[in-house]
Design a protein around this motif. Structure first.
Motif, PDB file in Angstrom:
ATOM      1  N   HIS A  63       0.835  -1.200   0.000  1.00 37.66           N
ATOM      2  CA  HIS A  63       0.000   0.000   0.000  1.00 37.66           C
ATOM      3  C   HIS A  63       0.875   1.258   0.000  1.00 37.66           C
ATOM      4  O   HIS A  63       0.578   2.239  -0.698  1.00 37.66           O
ATOM      5  CB  HIS A  63      -0.920  -0.015   1.220  1.00 37.66           C
ATOM      6  CG  HIS A  63      -1.802   1.197   1.306  1.00 37.66           C
ATOM      7  ND1 HIS A  63      -2.865   1.392   0.447  1.00 37.66           N
ATOM      8  CD2 HIS A  63      -1.760   2.283   2.128  1.00 37.66           C
ATOM      9  CE1 HIS A  63      -3.458   2.541   0.738  1.00 37.66           C
ATOM     10  NE2 HIS A  63      -2.809   3.096   1.762  1.00 37.66           N
ATOM     11  N   THR A  64       1.976   1.187   0.768  1.00 36.83           N
ATOM     12  CA  THR A  64       2.884   2.335   0.815  1.00 36.83           C
ATOM     13  C   THR A  64       3.521   2.575  -0.545  1.00 36.83           C
ATOM     14  O   THR A  64       3.581   3.706  -1.036  1.00 36.83           O
ATOM     15  CB  THR A  64       3.978   2.103   1.865  1.00 36.83           C
ATOM     16  OG1 THR A  64       3.353   1.912   3.137  1.00 36.83           O
ATOM     17  CG2 THR A  64       4.917   3.300   1.930  1.00 36.83           C
ATOM     18  N   HIS A  65       4.003   1.470  -1.184  1.00 31.61           N
ATOM     19  CA  HIS A  65       4.610   1.599  -2.502  1.00 31.61           C
ATOM     20  C   HIS A  65       3.603   2.140  -3.512  1.00 31.61           C
ATOM     21  O   HIS A  65       3.943   2.957  -4.365  1.00 31.61           O
ATOM     22  CB  HIS A  65       5.149   0.243  -2.972  1.00 31.61           C
ATOM     23  CG  HIS A  65       6.371  -0.199  -2.233  1.00 31.61           C
ATOM     24  ND1 HIS A  65       7.389   0.664  -1.921  1.00 31.61           N
ATOM     25  CD2 HIS A  65       6.742  -1.420  -1.743  1.00 31.61           C
ATOM     26  CE1 HIS A  65       8.349   0.011  -1.265  1.00 31.61           C
ATOM     27  NE2 HIS A  65       7.965  -1.254  -1.149  1.00 31.61           N
ATOM     28  N   GLN A  66       2.338   1.669  -3.398  1.00 37.20           N
ATOM     29  CA  GLN A  66       1.330   2.133  -4.328  1.00 37.20           C
ATOM     30  C   GLN A  66       1.050   3.610  -4.136  1.00 37.20           C
ATOM     31  O   GLN A  66       0.876   4.350  -5.106  1.00 37.20           O
ATOM     32  CB  GLN A  66       0.044   1.304  -4.136  1.00 37.20           C
ATOM     33  CG  GLN A  66      -0.925   1.431  -5.295  1.00 37.20           C
ATOM     34  CD  GLN A  66      -0.314   0.892  -6.583  1.00 37.20           C
ATOM     35  OE1 GLN A  66       0.485  -0.026  -6.571  1.00 37.20           O
ATOM     36  NE2 GLN A  66      -0.687   1.496  -7.696  1.00 37.20           N
ATOM     37  N   ALA A  69       3.795   5.467  -5.663  1.00 40.13           N
ATOM     38  CA  ALA A  69       3.670   5.428  -7.118  1.00 40.13           C
ATOM     39  C   ALA A  69       2.645   6.454  -7.597  1.00 40.13           C
ATOM     40  O   ALA A  69       2.878   7.151  -8.591  1.00 40.13           O
ATOM     41  CB  ALA A  69       3.268   4.025  -7.573  1.00 40.13           C
ATOM     42  N   ASP A  70       1.514   6.559  -6.895  1.00 35.65           N
ATOM     43  CA  ASP A  70       0.500   7.542  -7.274  1.00 35.65           C
ATOM     44  C   ASP A  70       1.055   8.961  -7.177  1.00 35.65           C
ATOM     45  O   ASP A  70       0.821   9.800  -8.067  1.00 35.65           O
ATOM     46  CB  ASP A  70      -0.735   7.394  -6.387  1.00 35.65           C
ATOM     47  CG  ASP A  70      -1.448   6.067  -6.624  1.00 35.65           C
ATOM     48  OD1 ASP A  70      -1.188   5.439  -7.667  1.00 35.65           O
ATOM     49  OD2 ASP A  70      -2.253   5.668  -5.759  1.00 35.65           O
ATOM     50  N   LYS A  71       1.778   9.240  -6.113  1.00 36.78           N
ATOM     51  CA  LYS A  71       2.361  10.577  -5.952  1.00 36.78           C
ATOM     52  C   LYS A  71       3.383  10.860  -7.052  1.00 36.78           C
ATOM     53  O   LYS A  71       3.457  11.984  -7.570  1.00 36.78           O
ATOM     54  CB  LYS A  71       3.023  10.695  -4.571  1.00 36.78           C
ATOM     55  CG  LYS A  71       2.049  10.659  -3.402  1.00 36.78           C
ATOM     56  CD  LYS A  71       2.796  10.742  -2.082  1.00 36.78           C
ATOM     57  CE  LYS A  71       1.828  10.686  -0.898  1.00 36.78           C
ATOM     58  NZ  LYS A  71       2.551  10.732   0.399  1.00 36.78           N
ATOM     59  N   ARG A 100       7.710  -1.047 -10.980  1.00 37.07           N
ATOM     60  CA  ARG A 100       6.707  -2.101 -10.777  1.00 37.07           C
ATOM     61  C   ARG A 100       5.454  -1.543 -10.110  1.00 37.07           C
ATOM     62  O   ARG A 100       4.325  -1.926 -10.464  1.00 37.07           O
ATOM     63  CB  ARG A 100       7.305  -3.240  -9.940  1.00 37.07           C
ATOM     64  CG  ARG A 100       8.365  -4.052 -10.660  1.00 37.07           C
ATOM     65  CD  ARG A 100       8.692  -5.316  -9.886  1.00 37.07           C
ATOM     66  NE  ARG A 100       9.236  -5.015  -8.574  1.00 37.07           N
ATOM     67  CZ  ARG A 100      10.534  -4.894  -8.312  1.00 37.07           C
ATOM     68  NH1 ARG A 100      11.412  -5.030  -9.305  1.00 37.07           N
ATOM     69  NH2 ARG A 100      10.964  -4.634  -7.100  1.00 37.07           N
ATOM     70  N   ALA A 101       5.631  -0.652  -9.144  1.00 41.20           N
ATOM     71  CA  ALA A 101       4.485  -0.075  -8.455  1.00 41.20           C
ATOM     72  C   ALA A 101       3.665   0.813  -9.386  1.00 41.20           C
ATOM     73  O   ALA A 101       2.432   0.815  -9.332  1.00 41.20           O
ATOM     74  CB  ALA A 101       4.953   0.718  -7.238  1.00 41.20           C
ATOM     75  N   VAL A 102       4.344   1.550 -10.245  1.00 35.69           N
ATOM     76  CA  VAL A 102       3.634   2.415 -11.191  1.00 35.69           C
ATOM     77  C   VAL A 102       2.813   1.583 -12.167  1.00 35.69           C
ATOM     78  O   VAL A 102       1.702   1.972 -12.557  1.00 35.69           O
ATOM     79  CB  VAL A 102       4.643   3.309 -11.943  1.00 35.69           C
ATOM     80  CG1 VAL A 102       3.992   3.983 -13.146  1.00 35.69           C
ATOM     81  CG2 VAL A 102       5.209   4.372 -11.005  1.00 35.69           C
ATOM     82  N   MET A 103       3.334   0.413 -12.566  1.00 34.60           N
ATOM     83  CA  MET A 103       2.593  -0.451 -13.482  1.00 34.60           C
ATOM     84  C   MET A 103       1.266  -0.903 -12.875  1.00 34.60           C
ATOM     85  O   MET A 103       0.290  -1.136 -13.599  1.00 34.60           O
ATOM     86  CB  MET A 103       3.426  -1.675 -13.845  1.00 34.60           C
ATOM     87  CG  MET A 103       4.556  -1.409 -14.810  1.00 34.60           C
ATOM     88  SD  MET A 103       3.992  -0.828 -16.431  1.00 34.60           S
ATOM     89  CE  MET A 103       3.079  -2.258 -16.999  1.00 34.60           C
ATOM     90  N   LEU A 107      -3.560   5.176 -11.762  1.00 29.79           N
ATOM     91  CA  LEU A 107      -3.314   6.474 -12.383  1.00 29.79           C
ATOM     92  C   LEU A 107      -2.427   6.380 -13.615  1.00 29.79           C
ATOM     93  O   LEU A 107      -2.288   7.357 -14.347  1.00 29.79           O
ATOM     94  CB  LEU A 107      -2.676   7.432 -11.368  1.00 29.79           C
ATOM     95  CG  LEU A 107      -3.490   7.736 -10.106  1.00 29.79           C
ATOM     96  CD1 LEU A 107      -2.735   8.720  -9.222  1.00 29.79           C
ATOM     97  CD2 LEU A 107      -4.863   8.278 -10.467  1.00 29.79           C
ATOM     98  N   ARG A 108      -1.822   5.226 -13.826  1.00 24.75           N
ATOM     99  CA  ARG A 108      -0.935   5.069 -14.984  1.00 24.75           C
ATOM    100  C   ARG A 108      -1.749   5.179 -16.265  1.00 24.75           C
ATOM    101  O   ARG A 108      -2.761   4.497 -16.429  1.00 24.75           O
ATOM    102  CB  ARG A 108      -0.225   3.726 -14.937  1.00 24.75           C
ATOM    103  CG  ARG A 108       0.665   3.441 -16.148  1.00 24.75           C
ATOM    104  CD  ARG A 108       1.349   2.095 -16.018  1.00 24.75           C
ATOM    105  NE  ARG A 108       0.410   0.991 -16.059  1.00 24.75           N
ATOM    106  CZ  ARG A 108       0.019   0.381 -17.174  1.00 24.75           C
ATOM    107  NH1 ARG A 108       0.486   0.776 -18.344  1.00 24.75           N
ATOM    108  NH2 ARG A 108      -0.827  -0.637 -17.126  1.00 24.75           N
ATOM    109  N   PRO A 109      -1.328   6.039 -17.212  1.00 29.44           N
ATOM    110  CA  PRO A 109      -2.070   6.149 -18.472  1.00 29.44           C
ATOM    111  C   PRO A 109      -1.980   4.854 -19.270  1.00 29.44           C
ATOM    112  O   PRO A 109      -0.906   4.253 -19.380  1.00 29.44           O
ATOM    113  CB  PRO A 109      -1.377   7.311 -19.199  1.00 29.44           C
ATOM    114  CG  PRO A 109      -0.023   7.413 -18.570  1.00 29.44           C
ATOM    115  CD  PRO A 109      -0.190   6.979 -17.142  1.00 29.44           C
TER     116      PRO A 109
END
Length: 392
Positions: A63-66, A69-71, A100-103, A107-109
């Motif tokens: 959850h922290t990594h996610q 990643a959102d920020k 990996r978290a951004v994937m 919010l990733r386009p």
């Protein structure tokens, strides 16, 4: 585990499936089970408590990594898609985790992935994060029907069935049926299906043909695949057989050099291609049979087609940009040449004007000098020796 740790409260599960799962945990000594029927109960062991804590910590970390990643995505968007970041060997693990978290972030386009690359030099290292195209988002799996019985095989599947060497006889029929299904669906989608041997490729060793049993072409992208049967143990080892050694008059165990049929089939992409971690081999396994992997195979070929088209378009744009830069440089060079020529002409005209002015001054001075001398012979005699210094 959480249910057991909470004291096995009632009204949560129906039937006995949860007890079966609990028995598996008890076998691993994460819980202990006592009683039967209505008196059945379970308690967590110390190992179970530690396991549950590690799961909770892992969920918290994810959850922290996610959240991070959102920020980061929000910062990258605010920076118009290009953001300078820390990089290099010391930050590679953290950057990989961020990618990996951004994937996984919502919010990733769609159609893009995070990419962190070096844009600096060895003396001045610099790293930038930016969006890169991610074509797997653009391609969905579509079903590939497999006929129960085949009346007339596709020509490629027929060639395989009649002359295959990579599959044992008892499994050729199934392998040919899978190739027929793949070829038929590819044709229905408008793709070209041929034998790999009909395609030529050029490398450092000369011109050769593609390897494999089937080649699927989408536009300018041709992907060859090879069907073969896996040996025992996935090919890691061959079974031993007993062999009589006449010299020692004894029996010994040796590797079996004869192919042992397993019935496990594999379709492999034979041409080298950077799939960025995607599968290149599709095979029978415990969780999935090759039959259900055919949609994934066609999806991979479609992804490669999109990637190749994008690379070709990027190369065209780069070539056009290079041509524009060359033409602009030539235009600037022509302007500089013209300016240089004009400057040279101006300098020549200025030198001529200066020389003409000096000559006019000389003639004027000469006329003045001659007019002031009453004796013409004195002038002619002393003109050469005396005129120069006096004119100055």
């Amino acid at each position: 585990m959480k249910w057991v740790n909470d004291g096995c409260p009632g009204g949560i599960f129906e039937g006995y499936s949860h007890r079966i799962a609990a028995r598996a945990l008890a076998d691993e000594r994460y819980i202990t089970i006592t009683g039967k029927g209505p008196s059945w109960t379970a308690k967590s062991t110390q190992s179970g408590v530690e396991l549950l804590k590690s799961i909770d910590d892992s969920d918290t970390d994810n959850h922290t990594h996610q959240s991070e990643a959102d920020k980061f995505i929000q910062k990258l968007t605010a920076a118009d898609g290009v953001l300078e970041v820390e990089g290099g060997y010391s930050h590679s693990a953290a950057n990989d985790a961020l990618i990996r978290a951004v994937m996984k972030s919502a919010l990733r386009p769609k159609g893009y992935k995070l990419e962190i690359t070096s844009v600096g030099s060895w003396q001045r290292p610099k790293y930038e994060a930016r969006w890169a195209r991610h074509f797997p988002d653009d391609v969905d799996e579509r079903p590939v029907p497999i006929a129960v019985s085949v009346g007339k095989y596709h020509p490629v599947a027929k060639v395989f069935r009649d002359g295959t060497r990579g599959v044992s006889k008892e499994h050729v029929a199934r392998a040919a049926k899978l190739l027929h299904a793949l070829a038929t669906e590819s044709t229905a989608r408008g793709y070209e299906v041929t034998l790999p041997s009909s395609h030529k490729r050029t490398n450092s060793r000369g011109t050769t043909t593609l390897d494999g049993d089937i080649a699927i072409t989408i536009g300018t992208t041709t992907v060859p695949l090879e069907m073969r049967e896996l040996p025992p143990n996935g090919g890691s080892a061959r079974p031993y057989i007993s062999k009589y050694n006449s010299r020692n008059q004894s029996w010994t165990l040796v590797n079996n050099t004869d192919f042992v049929s397993t019935g496990q089939l594999q379709l492999e992409l034979t041409q080298r291609y950077s799939t960025n971690g995607r599968r290149e081999r599709f095979r029978d396994g415990k969780r999935q049979q090759l039959d259900s992997a055919l949609p994934s195979i066609l999806r991979e070929i479609e992804i490669q087609h999109l990637e190749n088209e994008w690379k070709r378009e990027q190369a065209r744009l780069k070539e056009e940009e290079t041509q524009r830069r060359w033409e602009a440089a030539m235009k600037r060079a022509r302007i500089r040449i013209q300016d240089h020529h004009k400057a040279e002409q101006l300098k020549m005209q200025a030198d001529a004007w200066s020389e003409a002015s000096m000559l006019r001054k000389y003639v004027d001075a000469l006329e003045t000098r001659l007019g002031s001398e009453p004796d013409i012979e004195l002038v002619n005699r002393g003109l050469e020796a005396d005129m120069g210094p006096r004119l100055h």
